[in-house]
Structure formats: structure tokens, C-alpha cells
Design an enzyme around this catalytic site. Structure first.
Site, PDB file in Angstrom:
ATOM      1  N   LYS A  82     -43.138-111.117  40.386  1.00 32.06           N
ATOM      2  CA  LYS A  82     -41.861-110.382  39.483  1.00 32.06           C
ATOM      3  C   LYS A  82     -41.655-111.550  38.475  1.00 32.06           C
ATOM      4  O   LYS A  82     -41.056-112.525  38.872  1.00 32.06           O
ATOM      5  CB  LYS A  82     -40.986-110.263  40.594  1.00 32.06           C
ATOM      6  N   GLU A 122     -36.085-100.214  46.447  1.00 31.38           N
ATOM      7  CA  GLU A 122     -35.718-101.620  46.935  1.00 31.38           C
ATOM      8  C   GLU A 122     -34.078-101.469  46.966  1.00 31.38           C
ATOM      9  O   GLU A 122     -33.521-100.767  45.626  1.00 31.38           O
ATOM     10  CB  GLU A 122     -35.980-102.795  46.242  1.00 31.38           C
ATOM     11  N   THR A 124     -33.359-109.379  46.299  1.00 29.93           N
ATOM     12  CA  THR A 124     -32.533-110.267  46.539  1.00 29.93           C
ATOM     13  C   THR A 124     -32.805-110.861  47.882  1.00 29.93           C
ATOM     14  O   THR A 124     -31.814-111.296  48.536  1.00 29.93           O
ATOM     15  CB  THR A 124     -31.131-110.131  46.034  1.00 29.93           C
ATOM     16  N   GLY A 170     -33.741-101.802  36.899  1.00 31.79           N
ATOM     17  CA  GLY A 170     -32.342-102.006  37.502  1.00 31.79           C
ATOM     18  C   GLY A 170     -31.410-100.997  36.971  1.00 31.79           C
ATOM     19  O   GLY A 170     -31.144 -99.782  37.027  1.00 31.79           O
ATOM     20  N   ARG A 174     -29.255-101.514  43.083  1.00 31.43           N
ATOM     21  CA  ARG A 174     -28.176-102.603  43.307  1.00 31.43           C
ATOM     22  C   ARG A 174     -26.640-101.939  43.377  1.00 31.43           C
ATOM     23  O   ARG A 174     -26.294-101.376  42.375  1.00 31.43           O
ATOM     24  CB  ARG A 174     -28.219-103.840  42.117  1.00 31.43           C
TER      25      ARG A 174
END
Length: 204
Positions: free
Chosen positions: A122, A33, A62, A172, A10
Site C-alpha cells: 500500500k 476494510e 489501520t 477512502g 473509515r
């Protein structure tokens, strides 16, 4: 066989994404991702798919709409991860032969997602549900359902979550935060992989 770990980048930028993906692959993380609220996410996905598509499963996080699913596919991505469970998004991914991991908290969301064709589930945010809550959800899921914990899971608690029944994890901020060098991310990736393996979490 691959490690059931998804690297969540992210905030990553196209300028740095290839170097960071390389250190993830070197550590053994082969699912990556790029969340769509990152800068120029489709450019990053296209770069990763072009360079690493034969070695890794590349996609987006997302993802909220079927149109975004199609855009990820057009960029070369084959993995769709969402914070919620929208059947239309899951069905769009399935129609394009992409893997889909929608976010769930409740059994109702879990079964709706599976009915729509989700590859796996998830559990998000995992820390909100907690290990006992996760066990309750896990107990009613069909045998063989893949359940990945995301949000607050890392090397300090892998063993507890693995013992509770999760199959994998999304990594993350413990793996990557914007501004970190590829070298630093590589060290974090290696530490997380070692901790996952030490917790008995080898391969799917």
C-alpha cells in the site's frame, strides 16, 4: 477476477455498515476494510463477514499490532491493511492465511514488507510520494508485486496513476465519509468504478 479496489469505510458504524457494503458490491467493489479507529470496528467486521464473506474479502484497516490481526481474524475478517510496514503484523496475517497490505513509502520498507510475506504493498500516502516517486519505487520491485495507491487517488487522477504503474487503489473519503447515506455512497462507488475502468484499470 475482481476489481483491484479496496473500499475504505473509515468511521462507519455497525448500524449502517451492511447497507453501505451492499452498494459497494453492487458497484463491483468486493474488498472492504473497516479501519480499526471506526466505532465498534470488530462488530462491523463480524456483520460483514457473516453476510458477505462468500462474496467479498472483508477485513480491517489501520491494523498496527499482531493482537489486532488475531482479533480481526476472530471476527471473520481475512484482509489486513496497515498504514505502516511492521513485519510482526505481516507475519501474523500470513500465519492465519489472511491477505496483508502494509503501508510503504521507501524501497527499504517495501522489501522488508515483501520479505515478511506481504500479499501486496500500500503506497501511503500516495500524494506525498507522487507519481514520479512511485515510478522509482515500482522500478525496483520484484516483477508481479502488487502496488496499491492510497491517499488522494480518485476518479480525477486514476489514469495518471495507472499509466505510472499502480495495480490498484484504496478508496477512502472519495468513496465514503461518515454520515453519508448508502444511496450516496452507491453513486460515488459507481462513479469511481467507471473512472477506474475508463483509465484502463480492469481486473487483477
Amino acid at each position: 477476477m475482481t476489481l483491484p479496489l479496496i473500499g475504505i469505510l473509515r468511521g462507519v458504524t455497525p448500524a449502517e455498515v451492511e447497507a453501505i457494503a451492499m452498494v459497494l458490491l453492487e458497484a463491483g467493489i468486493t474488498r472492504i476494510e473497516v479501519p480499526l479507529n471506526s466505532p465498534a470496528p470488530f462488530e462491523s467486521i463480524a456483520l460483514l463477514a457473516e453476510r458477505f464473506g462468500d462474496r467479498a474479502l472483508i477485513g480491517a484497516g489501520t491494523v498496527l499490532t499482531p493482537a489486532q490481526v488475531k482479533a480481526v481474524h476472530a471476527a471473520g475478517g481475512r484482509l489486513i491493511v496497515s498504514p505502516n510496514a511492521r513485519p510482526a503484523v505481516i507475519e501474523a496475517a500470513q500465519a492465519l492465511d489472511m491477505q496483508s497490505f502494509p503501508g510503504i513509502v521507501t524501497p527499504s520498507e517495501a522489501f522488508d514488507a515483501l520479505d515478511a510475506g506481504a500479499t501486496g504493498l500500500k503506497l501511503f500516502p500516495a500524494t506525498q510520494v507522487g507519481i514520479e516517486g512511485m515510478k522509482a519505487v515500482r522500478a525496483v520491485l520484484p516483477q508481479g508485486t502488487l502496488l496499491y495507491a492510497v491517499g488522494g487517488i480518485g476518479e480525477n487522477n486514476f489514469a495518471e496513476w495507472r499509466a505510472g504503474g499502480v495495480d490498484g487503489a484504496g478508496l477512502g473519503s472519495a468513496l465514503y465519509t461518515p454520515g453519508q447515506s448508502a444511496e450516496q455512497v452507491g453513486r460515488q462507488a459507481q462513479a469511481l468504478v467507471r473512472a477506474w475502468q475508463a483509465a484502463g484499470g480492469e481486473h487483477e
